[in-house]
Design an enzyme around this catalytic site. Structure first.
Site, short mmCIF file in Angstrom:
data_model
loop_
_atom_site.label_atom_id
_atom_site.label_comp_id
_atom_site.label_asym_id
_atom_site.label_seq_id
_atom_site.Cartn_x
_atom_site.Cartn_y
_atom_site.Cartn_z
N GLU A 69 0.83 -1.21 0.00
CA GLU A 69 0.00 0.00 0.00
C GLU A 69 0.87 1.26 0.00
O GLU A 69 0.73 2.13 0.86
CB GLU A 69 -0.96 -0.02 1.20
CG GLU A 69 -1.91 -1.21 1.16
CD GLU A 69 -3.07 -1.12 2.17
OE1 GLU A 69 -2.97 -0.34 3.13
OE2 GLU A 69 -4.07 -1.84 1.98
N GLU A 111 -6.75 -7.85 -1.39
CA GLU A 111 -7.38 -7.89 -0.06
C GLU A 111 -8.87 -7.59 -0.19
O GLU A 111 -9.26 -6.42 -0.31
CB GLU A 111 -6.73 -6.88 0.90
CG GLU A 111 -5.30 -7.23 1.29
CD GLU A 111 -4.73 -6.31 2.37
OE1 GLU A 111 -5.50 -5.58 3.03
OE2 GLU A 111 -3.49 -6.32 2.54
#
Ligand code: NAG
Length: 420
Positions: free
Chosen positions: A185, A254
């Protein structure tokens, strides 16, 4: 002479075929705009996060077997730097930290692995996986174009990749690892660092690809992941997401099954109807890889819980609960979803979806080709009313916020809101 030379030609041909078939079983994993390509085949893959230090080695085999029975193809885990290198150059891969044993457990169950090396992992893990000693390296600045940091992170990443290679665990060597992640991320962090952030991101991609693992690398939540690294989506919904190049597959690293809990905070629940709806919505748009985060959340043992103030339970409302027990109806409903999707796999991989409106808030996504047959997804985006739609002269009743899956474009095999 005639006979001998044709015999030797036959012999040479046989050799070529043998080598071909041998090398086929040790193929590099590649990709195109539709999906990952394993052993020369495109695949729709379901994956689940199970973090090895969040359970005990005695639990691993059972957890992996349950994941396989639940219709998963892949197990995803982070690598947890701070438990592996408690002081510089002193490594620990024992017990709960035996990542090689964990990966072999997945391999022995006939499943694949996505290895998210990071080595910054966030993950509600203490210090995001960084060893505390890293903070005291002179001149260090984390996750940016900083030499002391780059040196340490490269050394650990190379160590993990080397361990995997020695054990022949990459798919290109006949092992189960089909995919790896570098960083985690990074997009929002890159923005803070500006030019140095961009330079670091490109450097990170370069060293990862340079390790020659023969399997693709992903960067989740990094919009500018440079080729050949694939940028991927994390979130509750990812149907809005497209990769940064048309020749990269659409992947969801995710799909949040629930959420973690802070001290004094609520225990979050995500209804499986909504989770199944988000997955069907992602696949009907062309997605080909979904990883449930978490599939088994487990426990933050010792002082491994991240901060500030994450509790020791990392249950996450996952399909397998903290103690390794199946959580219904979440587990069973997702299992049924995966079975229905597998019935559609050929159709999904052989055609691009054609979208047909069935009403103001209703659509059909149809995958049809001579080679793949026909599969259709019928969706109702209304949040509070049932509708009856007509598709190819037949009626279908769709509950609110739901998608029906028709693996033959006729019969409903599954509806995301109908939990049995
Ligand atoms: C497989 O990948 C490795 C490492 O990236 C590379 O060196 C090799 O040429 C590739 N092999 C094939 C057949 O593409």
């Amino acid at each position: 002479m005639e006979g001998a030379s044709s015999a030797s030609i036959r012999w040479a041909l046989l050799c070529t075929l043998l080598c071909l078939s041998l090398s086929l079983s040790h193929c590099n994993v590649t990709y195109d705009g539709r999906s990952l390509i394993i052993d020369g085949h495109r695949r729709i893959l379901f994956s689940g996060s199970i973090h090895y230090p969040r359970s005990t080695p005695q639990m691993w085999e059972g957890l992996v077997r349950k994941a396989k029975d639940g219709g998963l193809d892949v197990i995803d885990t982070y690598v947890f730097w701070n438990v592996h290198e408690p002081s510089p150059g002193n490594y620990n891969f024992e017990g709960r930290y035996d990542v090689v044993r964990f990966i072999k457990t997945v391999r022995d169950a006939g499943m694949y692995v996505h290895l998210r090396i990071g080595p910054y992992i966030c993950g509600e893990w203490n210090f995001g996986g960084f060893p505390v000693w890293l903070k005291f390296v002179p001149g260090i600045s984390f996750r940016t174009d900083n030499e002391p940091f780059k040196l340490a992170m490269k050394k650990f990443t190379q160590k993990i990749v080397q361990m995997m290679k020695v054990e022949h665990l990459f798919q290109s060597q006949g092992g189960p690892i089909i995919l790896s992640q570098i960083e985690n991320e990074y997009e929002p962090v890159k923005k803070i660092f500006g030019e140095a952030g961009k330079a670091y991101m490109n450097w990170v991609a370069n060293i990862a690809v340079g390790m020659g693992t023969g399997v693709p690398w992903v960067m989740c939540k990094e919009d500018d992941a440079p080729d050949p690294v694939i940028n991927t989506c994390n979130g509750f919904y990812c149907d809005y997401f497209s990769p940064n190049k048309p020749y990269k597959p659409t992947m969801w690293t995710e799909a949040w099954t629930g959420w973690f809990t802070d001290f004094g905070g609520p225990l979050y629940k995500r209804p499986v109807e909504d989770l199944a709806f988000s997955v069907a919505r992602f696949i009907q748009k062309g997605g080909s890889f979904v990883n449930y985060y978490m599939y088994h959340g487990g426990t933050n043992f010792g002082r491994t819980a991240g901060g500030p103030f994450i509790i020791t339970s990392y249950d996450y409302d996952a399909p397998i609960d903290e103690y390794g027990l199946i959580r219904q109806p979440k587990y069973g409903h997702l299992k049924d979803l995966h079975s229905a999707m597998k019935l559609c796999e050929r159709a999904l991989l052989n055609a691009n979806p054609v979208v047909e409106p069935l009403g103001n808030y209703e659509q059909a996504h149809v995958f049809s080709s001579t080679s793949g047959g026909c599969a259709a997804f019928l969706s109702n985006y209304r949040t509070n009313s049932n509708v009856r739609v007509t598709f190819r002269n037949r009626h279908y009743d769709l509950p609110p916020w739901s998608i029906s899956i028709l693996p033959d474009c006729v019969n409903e095999a599954f509806n995301t809101a109908k939990v049995s």
